[in-house]
Design an enzyme around this catalytic site. Sequence first.
Site, mmCIF file in Angstrom:
data_model
loop_
_atom_site.group_PDB
_atom_site.id
_atom_site.type_symbol
_atom_site.label_atom_id
_atom_site.label_comp_id
_atom_site.label_asym_id
_atom_site.label_seq_id
_atom_site.Cartn_x
_atom_site.Cartn_y
_atom_site.Cartn_z
ATOM 1 N N ASP A 55 -38.605 1.951 -37.120
ATOM 2 C CA ASP A 55 -37.562 2.978 -37.262
ATOM 3 C C ASP A 55 -37.118 3.188 -38.712
ATOM 4 O OD1 ASP A 55 -37.575 3.117 -34.456
ATOM 5 O OD2 ASP A 55 -36.176 1.444 -34.346
ATOM 6 N N LYS A 60 -40.681 6.603 -40.791
ATOM 7 C CA LYS A 60 -42.081 6.826 -41.194
ATOM 8 C C LYS A 60 -42.558 8.232 -40.832
ATOM 9 C CE LYS A 60 -43.397 3.206 -38.805
ATOM 10 N NZ LYS A 60 -42.092 2.614 -38.461
ATOM 11 N N GLY A 110 -41.791 5.901 -31.850
ATOM 12 C CA GLY A 110 -41.043 7.156 -31.764
ATOM 13 C C GLY A 110 -40.922 7.724 -33.164
ATOM 14 N N HIS A 111 -41.841 8.608 -33.525
ATOM 15 C CA HIS A 111 -41.851 9.161 -34.881
ATOM 16 C C HIS A 111 -41.235 10.549 -34.868
ATOM 17 C CE1 HIS A 111 -45.284 6.210 -36.106
ATOM 18 N NE2 HIS A 111 -44.132 5.633 -35.876
ATOM 19 N N GLN A 145 -44.151 0.896 -35.622
ATOM 20 C CA GLN A 145 -43.271 -0.289 -35.675
ATOM 21 C C GLN A 145 -43.141 -0.753 -37.135
ATOM 22 O OE1 GLN A 145 -45.902 -0.548 -32.940
ATOM 23 N NE2 GLN A 145 -44.434 0.753 -31.908
HETATM 24 P P1 IMP Z 1 -42.913 -3.629 -27.086
HETATM 25 O O1 IMP Z 1 -43.633 -3.075 -28.270
HETATM 26 O O2 IMP Z 1 -42.500 -2.583 -26.098
HETATM 27 O O3 IMP Z 1 -43.650 -4.766 -26.446
HETATM 28 O O4 IMP Z 1 -41.523 -4.259 -27.607
HETATM 29 C C1 IMP Z 1 -41.485 -5.422 -28.412
HETATM 30 C C2 IMP Z 1 -40.380 -5.329 -29.461
HETATM 31 O O5 IMP Z 1 -40.729 -4.322 -30.411
HETATM 32 C C3 IMP Z 1 -39.026 -4.923 -28.912
HETATM 33 O O6 IMP Z 1 -38.021 -5.561 -29.675
HETATM 34 C C4 IMP Z 1 -38.968 -3.432 -29.154
HETATM 35 O O7 IMP Z 1 -37.645 -2.942 -29.245
HETATM 36 C C5 IMP Z 1 -39.677 -3.362 -30.495
HETATM 37 N N1 IMP Z 1 -40.314 -2.057 -30.747
HETATM 38 C C6 IMP Z 1 -41.430 -1.562 -30.199
HETATM 39 N N2 IMP Z 1 -41.707 -0.356 -30.687
HETATM 40 C C7 IMP Z 1 -40.754 -0.073 -31.581
HETATM 41 C C8 IMP Z 1 -40.509 1.032 -32.471
HETATM 42 O O8 IMP Z 1 -41.263 2.007 -32.529
HETATM 43 N N3 IMP Z 1 -39.409 0.938 -33.253
HETATM 44 C C9 IMP Z 1 -38.585 -0.140 -33.242
HETATM 45 N N4 IMP Z 1 -38.780 -1.193 -32.453
HETATM 46 C C10 IMP Z 1 -39.853 -1.164 -31.633
#
Ligand code: IMP
Length: 424
Positions: free
Chosen positions: A13, A16, A40-41, A224
């Site tokens: 977040d 990017k 989520g871009h 991420q």
């Molecule tokens: P997962 O990727 O759904 O397995 O989540 C694992 C961790 O990564 C959690 O803490 C999510 O909130 C975090 N996470 C996954 N994708 C994003 C993103 O695009 N932005 C911020 N945090 C993310």
Amino acid sequence: MPVKVIVGMQWGDEGKGKIVDMISGKVDVVARYQGGANAGHTVVIGSEKYVLHLIPAGILRSDKTCIIGNGVVLDPAAFIAEVDGLAARDITAKGSLFISVRAHLIMPYHKRLDRASEQSASVTKIGTTGRGIGPTYSDKASRLGLRVADLYRPDYFRDRLVQSAKQKDSFLGSFYGEEGSDIDAVVETFMGYAERLKDYVADTGAMIRAAVAEGKSILAEGAQGTMLDIDQGTYPFVTSSTCVSGGACTGLGIPPSAITEVLGVMKAYTTRVGEGPFPTEMGGQEGEDLRAAGGEFGATTGRPRRCGWLDGVVGRYAVEVNGVNSIALTKMDVLDNMPEIRICVAYEMDGERLENMPANIADMARVTPIYETVKGWMSRTAGVSKYSDLPDGAKRYIDRVEELVQAKVSIVSTGESRAATIVR
Ligand code: IMP
């Protein structure tokens, strides 16, 4: 510039999407190398706002080739919904968007496992996005995964599905009391997806290597961030993919020698969604005010993001791990009304100063930040597009960040729009 990698330097977040959109104007190919529809871009063009979860942000420019690389885990339903959503806004993906034949498929039991594990009282809650990301990467590593190419070999697909589903069903049944998979229904659904996806499927590794050989420019779009990387992040409170710049090689099928530049994206403060240690987190009203000022709610799940001060330990680490050549510092304007701004310069644990973060997560949870306090600039940077127009306090903040993390800030973002950007 054959391959430039854009990577998140914090917990995701960082903004990017906007930076990818900006740089993608100058490249031939934009490629996602890891993660899935958990990203989520957000990109704002004029009065239009686009939130992309799986498709590279380059799709918003009509003349770009966009690639979903082998390192991404693909939820076909999410992909189709995103393509249809873009089509409804007159953006055509066919002919310019390609999915790797080697990308792993997110299956229904992966999402069930993700949710069951998150709801379980006996397993550490990670706060995942519930998109089935972790279980899909687990199957990939366990050699029980199904890949895009398998969709076009129906007998093989069914055979592998039965093997993989059986194992998951047995676990979901005995551990969580869930019913088993309906294999025929899954096959039918996925054969339907195969038909919808077939115009997009390609050997994207070969495509990118050919593009590199032809001297075309490629932008590898990280999702991420460094602190969510499976190896380099705050394990186990991480996602399950290789978010760091090195992941662009394995996730796209290109050699390290093809990478010529790494641009790190860092927010002027820090946010995190999900569980896990966050040393510079602000408590109470202060955190809520920053969340409101920055509009800090997850683009994928809508969850409120935890907010805190800039962490120089994290920034320096991200520069080193990713080989960041320069930084895009985002959301500078969110700090406009802060009378005082704190920057974490090191941690303290058991009376000792730490320049680097500890590996053990229980230790990471008990470090306390050592802060430096700088005077806020208390004037408007929002929308500023020339460095010389920034208030002196903002310039001093940028200088201090550069000194702390040991990398130059080449881009400053001062708002959502394309125009609210300073290129130094
Ligand atoms: P997962 O990727 O759904 O397995 O989540 C694992 C961790 O990564 C959690 O803490 C999510 O909130 C975090 N996470 C996954 N994708 C994003 C993103 O695009 N932005 C911020 N945090 C993310």
